[in-house]
Design an enzyme around this catalytic site. Structure first.
Site, PDB file in Angstrom:
ATOM      1  N   HIS A 151       0.757  -1.131   0.019  1.00 14.08           N
ATOM      2  CA  HIS A 151       0.062  -0.111  -0.070  1.00 14.08           C
ATOM      3  C   HIS A 151       0.828   1.315   0.100  1.00 14.08           C
ATOM      4  O   HIS A 151       0.648   2.449  -0.462  1.00 14.08           O
ATOM      5  CB  HIS A 151      -1.005   0.208   1.149  1.00 14.08           C
ATOM      6  N   ASP A 178      -3.845  -8.593  -7.058  1.00 17.13           N
ATOM      7  CA  ASP A 178      -3.550  -8.846  -5.796  1.00 17.13           C
ATOM      8  C   ASP A 178      -4.327  -9.937  -5.414  1.00 17.13           C
ATOM      9  O   ASP A 178      -5.200  -9.863  -4.407  1.00 17.13           O
ATOM     10  CB  ASP A 178      -3.922  -7.530  -5.060  1.00 17.13           C
TER      11      ASP A 178
END
Length: 257
Positions: free
Chosen positions: A19, A158
């Site tokens: 992130h 992801d």
């Protein structure tokens, strides 16, 4: 497979790795006054409560973001997203990558997220009313919409890797994505496991995309017997400056071991 729910792992060290660099890249893209397409193939629910029973059961956030938030300057784009999330949803809230994308991008940009799990998809739609959220297979969705409009942008892949075939099939997907979207940044996250399940996949990816950035960090297991001991990113067409940002982050992770 529809069993995986990221709430058990939200805010862990792999999330910090993924992130923080995603937020950095999105800010890089929006520095220019040109619209961006953001595509995510496995979105999850976008907003997580780190005091939820599931999150507390694993304790991964305590070993993750709650332990290392001081690594980042107050003006880092990742910290800006963390701060915006807690201001809007409470001090125990944590943003998944779809929410980080909506926070870092602009009204002129397009955001398309896939999530196949029914409960996670419903939560995703509630969290992101301004994004296009599809309850479809993310790999198939990406094939159907590349190249996107606008052509400039980023795709995050992801998956949970609970489907073991993913290690074998992902290189072929990415080969087609990179050919169809020849200007897009394509970012794959993968777990580093004690089993080294990712090794053959990475060999194929590196052969297919020799100019890509491969960035890996290692960290102690979140709890005894936990198989994930690191986090990896394979990024095709990495933006200028990303390698230096990633190297700086790695020094922080190295200090944990």
């Amino acid at each position: 497979m529809l069993s995986y729910q990221h709430i058990y792992h939200a805010g862990n060290l792999a999330d910090v790795h993924k992130h923080s660099l995603l937020a950095w890249m999105l800010d890089y893209l929006t520095a220019k006054d040109k619209p961006v397409s953001y595509i995510e193939t496995h979105g999850g629910r976008a907003l997580y409560d780190l005091t939820a029973e599931e999150a507390l059961k694993t304790g991964e956030a305590a070993q993750g973001i709650n332990r290392v938030k001081h690594w980042f300057a107050p003006d880092h784009p990742y910290i800006k997203s963390l701060r915006q999330t807690t201001e809007q949803a409470g001090e125990n809230a944590y943003p998944g990558s779809p929410l980080i994308a909506t926070q870092r991008l602009r009204d002129t940009d397009t955001i398309t997220i896939a999530e196949l799990h029914p409960r996670e998809h419903n939560a995703l739609e509630l969290a992101l009313p301004s994004a296009t959220c599809r309850q479809v297979d993310g790999f198939d969705m990406a094939h159907s919409m590349l190249p996107p409009t606008p052509r400039r942008g980023l795709m995050l892949i992801d998956p949970s890797f609970e489907v073991k075939d993913d290690y074998g099939t992902i290189p072929a997907h990415i080969r087609k994505y990179a050919r169809a979207w020849n200007v897009g940044i394509i970012m794959l996250w993968y777990p580093i496991l004690t089993s080294s399940a990712h090794a053959n996949m990475l060999k194929t990816l590196a052969k297919d995309h020799p100019d890509a950035l491969r960035h890996e960090v290692r960290f102690p297991p979140a709890r005894p017997g936990h198989g994930m001991v690191g986090s990896g990113l394979f990024i095709i067409r990495p933006p200028f400056g990303l390698a230096a940002e990633a190297a700086k982050l790695k020094t922080r992770f190295d200090a944990l071991n």
